[in-house]
Scaffold this motif. Structure first.
Motif, short mmCIF file in Angstrom:
data_model
loop_
_atom_site.label_atom_id
_atom_site.label_comp_id
_atom_site.label_asym_id
_atom_site.label_seq_id
_atom_site.Cartn_x
_atom_site.Cartn_y
_atom_site.Cartn_z
N PRO A 83 27.77 -16.22 -13.44
CA PRO A 83 26.69 -15.24 -13.58
C PRO A 83 26.02 -15.35 -14.96
O PRO A 83 24.89 -14.81 -15.14
N ASP A 104 33.81 -16.39 -13.50
CA ASP A 104 33.51 -16.29 -14.97
C ASP A 104 33.63 -17.97 -15.70
O ASP A 104 33.81 -18.67 -15.06
N TYR A 120 40.03 -17.01 -7.84
CA TYR A 120 39.11 -16.55 -6.92
C TYR A 120 39.93 -17.03 -5.54
O TYR A 120 40.05 -16.05 -4.69
N HIS A 334 25.30 -10.62 -12.61
CA HIS A 334 25.90 -9.69 -11.98
C HIS A 334 25.47 -8.29 -12.36
O HIS A 334 25.85 -7.21 -11.65
N TYR A 339 21.01 -7.94 -8.34
CA TYR A 339 22.29 -7.95 -7.29
C TYR A 339 23.09 -6.99 -7.66
O TYR A 339 24.33 -6.89 -7.64
N ASP A 343 27.91 -5.19 -5.94
CA ASP A 343 28.78 -4.16 -6.20
C ASP A 343 29.84 -4.54 -7.39
O ASP A 343 30.77 -4.06 -7.39
N HIS A 344 28.94 -5.19 -8.28
CA HIS A 344 29.89 -5.77 -9.56
C HIS A 344 29.92 -4.76 -10.50
O HIS A 344 28.67 -3.73 -10.68
N LYS A 345 30.61 -4.52 -11.69
CA LYS A 345 30.42 -3.41 -12.70
C LYS A 345 30.88 -4.47 -13.88
O LYS A 345 31.10 -5.40 -14.22
N GLU A 346 30.48 -3.82 -14.87
CA GLU A 346 30.62 -4.25 -16.29
C GLU A 346 32.21 -4.43 -16.53
O GLU A 346 32.87 -3.55 -16.07
N ASP A 348 33.74 -7.19 -15.15
CA ASP A 348 34.05 -8.01 -13.77
C ASP A 348 34.23 -9.37 -14.54
O ASP A 348 35.00 -10.26 -14.09
N PHE A 349 33.29 -9.74 -15.37
CA PHE A 349 33.24 -11.30 -15.73
C PHE A 349 33.15 -11.17 -17.42
O PHE A 349 31.92 -11.47 -17.79
N GLU A 353 29.71 -11.78 -20.12
CA GLU A 353 29.35 -10.79 -20.61
C GLU A 353 29.31 -10.85 -22.26
O GLU A 353 28.19 -10.36 -22.64
#
Length: 384
Positions: A83, A104, A120, A334, A339, A343-346, A348-349, A353
């Motif tokens: 991402p 990530d 993953y 993400h 994107y 359905d990603h959120k803060e 997740d990676f 981030e």
């Protein structure tokens, strides 16, 4: 002193007679689209990268797209990537009809983490040994490829990535848009995976005077498909085997890039020399982390990227010192609106981030003077 973040004019002036002659020759021959100039540059670039084939295209995004198309990526498929990159990486995946799967990055190199890929696959995928098919259990998508991004000019841990790809019969497509001439264990970017995709955007280490891109590969069949895809699905004029697109490189860009290719190693060496001055003169401190070159790599510093906790304060301080800076890239993909459907959120990676919140690019181009590099490094070192 006023130090720009980037200055294209200096490079042009340093090779002006060569460039002007190449442009004049191309116009005299009216070799404007594909043709002999493109063929010559393709041959020269393939030789430079150490691959059998190179195909010139109109930009870096189309290079990724046709690479995916050549291996049959389409609806119902998925491609693993990162991402923290420019949107073109994931955009080309979705435009092919497939789904990007983000994992990530490695904190030191900003490149894809093999451990994250392996985790993953182990947690979210089903492997059909008989049919050699890896399927994402959550979406039902067949995973076709891994796309590492050689971000900022450094190649990631490719041995580990290739081992994973081999285990699950996946292709490896190198996003080499920022890694012209970078090496990994003496192999050039674009020659390590199955396919390499390059951008020649003007600010790149090898930059056009407009748009341009290149696809590299050793597989004859893959290259044949790419050549057809960029010319409306045709290899014989007015006979079309499938619906392709018009992604051909123009002759002027090829002529310019072929001249600049002869200088690329010298320019990359200058970037590396500038980076060594930064490394030597800037002290790491709490809230300031310098980039790291991993063992066995030849980082070509498309960008010299530091990590700073107080990014706005840092950039403001350097602006007062007349030092140009930039951010590549401030929002991980993400978390982009484009994107949201994934359905990603803060959280997740987290590595991607955190890096996105902290990265700052310092001035980095071959034509920087020794005085400018010292001035920048001293200014950064004086921060806080």
């Amino acid at each position: 002193m006023n130090v720009p973040f980037f200055d294209l004019k200096r490079q042009y002036l340093s090779i002006k007679p060569e460039i002007d002659q190449a442009i004049e020759n191309t116009i005299d021959r009216c070799a404007f689209v594909a043709g002999e100039k493109v063929k010559q540059f393709e041959d020269d670039f393939a030789g430079y990268c150490g691959v059998k084939h190179a195909v010139g295209v109109c930009n870096g995004t189309s290079a990724i797209y046709v690479a995916l198309s050549a291996i049959g990526v389409g609806r119902g498929d998925a491609v693993i990537t990162v991402p923290l990159t420019f949107i073109a990486t994931a955009e080309a995946i979705t435009l092919s009809g497939a789904r990007p799967i983000f994992v990530d990055i490695d904190e030191e190199s900003f490149t894809i983490s093999p451990a994250a890929v392996a985790a993953y696959v182990k947690s979210n995928c089903r492997w059909d040994q008989d049919h050699k098919v890896l399927t994402d259990k959550n979406t039902g998508c067949r995973i076709k490829a891994i796309m590492p991004v050689h971000l900022y000019g450094q190649i990631g841990d490719m041995d580990e990535i290739i081992d994973i790809a081999d285990e699950y019969s996946l292709y490896v497509i190198e996003d080499s848009a920022q890694a012209h001439g970078a090496t990994y264990k003496n192999k050039k970017s674009g020659s390590i995976g199955h396919i390499g995709a390059f951008s020649f955007y003007p600010s790149k280490n090898l930059g056009a005077y407009g748009q341009g891109g290149m696809v590299t590969a050793n597989d004859d069949k893959v290259i044949d498909k790419i050549r057809m895809h960029i010319d409306h699905g045709s290899n014989i004029r007015y006979e079309h085997q499938f619906e392709g697109w018009n992604f051909k490189m123009d002759g002027l860009q090829a002529a310019i890039l072929d001249i600049k290719l002869k200088h690329l190693d010298e320019w990359n060496d200058k970037r590396r020399a500038h980076a060594r001055v930064y490394d030597k003169n800037i002290r790491e401190k709490d809230g300031l982390i310098l980039p790291k070159e991993k063992a066995g790599r030849n980082h070509i510093y498309h960008l010299y990227v530091v990590r700073v906790k107080d990014r706005s304060g840092f950039m403001g301080f350097l602006k007062q010192k007349n030092v140009g800076t930039a951010i590549h890239y401030p929002i991980a993909l993400h978390l982009q609106a484009a994107y949201k459907y994934l359905d990603h959120k803060e959280g997740d990676f987290p590595v991607s981030e955190e890096c996105a919140r902290q990265v700052v690019s310092l001035p980095m181009f071959p034509e920087l003077t020794a005085e400018e590099v010292r001035y920048v490094s001293e200014a950064v070192d004086r921060w806080q």
